[in-house]
Design a protein around this motif. Structure first.
Motif, short mmCIF file in Angstrom:
data_model
loop_
_atom_site.label_atom_id
_atom_site.label_comp_id
_atom_site.label_asym_id
_atom_site.label_seq_id
_atom_site.Cartn_x
_atom_site.Cartn_y
_atom_site.Cartn_z
N PRO A 1 0.62 -2.34 2.59
CA PRO A 1 1.26 -2.32 3.92
C PRO A 1 0.87 -1.11 4.77
N THR B 1 -2.50 -2.00 6.42
CA THR B 1 -2.52 -3.25 7.17
C THR B 1 -2.02 -3.01 8.59
N ILE C 1 1.60 -7.30 10.43
CA ILE C 1 2.77 -7.29 9.55
C ILE C 1 4.01 -7.75 10.31
N TRP D 1 9.51 -0.97 4.13
CA TRP D 1 8.45 -1.62 3.36
C TRP D 1 7.06 -1.14 3.78
N ARG D 2 6.90 -0.88 5.07
CA ARG D 2 5.58 -0.49 5.58
C ARG D 2 5.25 0.97 5.23
#
Length: 252
Positions: A76, A79, A84, A129-130
């Motif tokens: 992540p 990305t 995302i 999460w990222r």
């Protein structure tokens, strides 16, 4: 400062601190500050805790596939944020994957992105999460610098895994934890792409961050207001960074 907007682009007037007063008394700006503060206060500790636990697991607990899991957790970070966010938007749509999975267990999922109560937590979950992958890598580097003899001695004395984590690992990682806190705070205070792509600041401005407020004001042609809000955001970031670096210096 000066006053300038899209309607009168060549009419520049010196107005002193009026722009700052207008911004600081604007309910929309104050609401955006509160929203940003909630995102920072909730997401930064979660990022640090999750990253630390995963780093400890990858460094000690997992005996196989360490390289695979490190790559998966770090994906992540590298990305594109927009990509995302688009995927996240589909996942948490009313008939998206998340609600479909909940329906399989007989649970009626909420309108994640249309309900002001759930929209901001959904954005915060994406931010966590990222970002935790980057912090996890920092913690892994710190864990590998801790002498194994300390853990062996504590294990011989009967210390549990939790006691070794609290008494050895965390104190040895304090400088890295504080550095990660600084980096994540600066990054999260400027959060923009996630709410912009997923909710456009809605519903009812519940996910409109300060960075989005500045973007909207500039888009409306209110250049003076946008500039004043930018200076205020810069001052907030500088103050938070100064406080955290002072704390970092006192701990090293």
């Amino acid at each position: 400062m000066t006053s300038r907007d899209l309607r009168t682009p060549f009419n520049v007037e010196f107005v002193g601190l009026t722009n700052f007063v207008d911004v600081l008394t604007d309910p929309d700006f104050l609401q955006s500050l509160l929203t940003t503060a909630v995102v920072v206060v909730v997401s930064v500790p979660l990022i640090l805790v999750i990253a630390l636990l995963l780093a400890v697991a990858l460094n000690r607990g997992i005996r196989w596939g360490k390289a695979f899991f490190r790559t998966v957790y770090y994906v992540p970070v590298v990305t594109g944020i927009v990509a995302i966010a688009v995927v996240w938007k589909f996942l948490f749509a009313d008939e998206g994957t998340v609600n479909a999975a909940l329906a399989a267990f007989g649970i009626d999922g909420p309108a994640w992105l249309a309900d002001p109560f759930w929209a901001l937590p959904t954005i915060i979950l994406l931010v966590v999460w990222r970002c935790f992958g980057l912090v996890m890598v920092l913690f892994l580097a710190g864990l590998q610098s801790i002498p194994e003899e300390l853990h062996e001695a504590a294990r011989v004395d009967g210390a549990s895994s939790w006691r070794r984590l609290v008494s050895i690992t965390v104190p040895m990682l304090v400088p890295i934890v504080l550095l990660a806190a600084v980096l994540m705070t600066v990054a999260v205070v400027q959060v923009f792409e996630e709410p912009f792509v997923i909710t456009q600041g809605g519903p009812l401005d519940s996910t409109r961050t300060t960075a989005m407020y500045i973007y909207d004001e500039f888009g409306f042609g209110k250049y003076s207001t946008a500039a004043a809000a930018s200076y205020i955001l810069f001052a907030i970031i500088s103050l938070l960074s100064l406080i955290q670096f002072r704390l970092l210096r006192s701990r090293t």
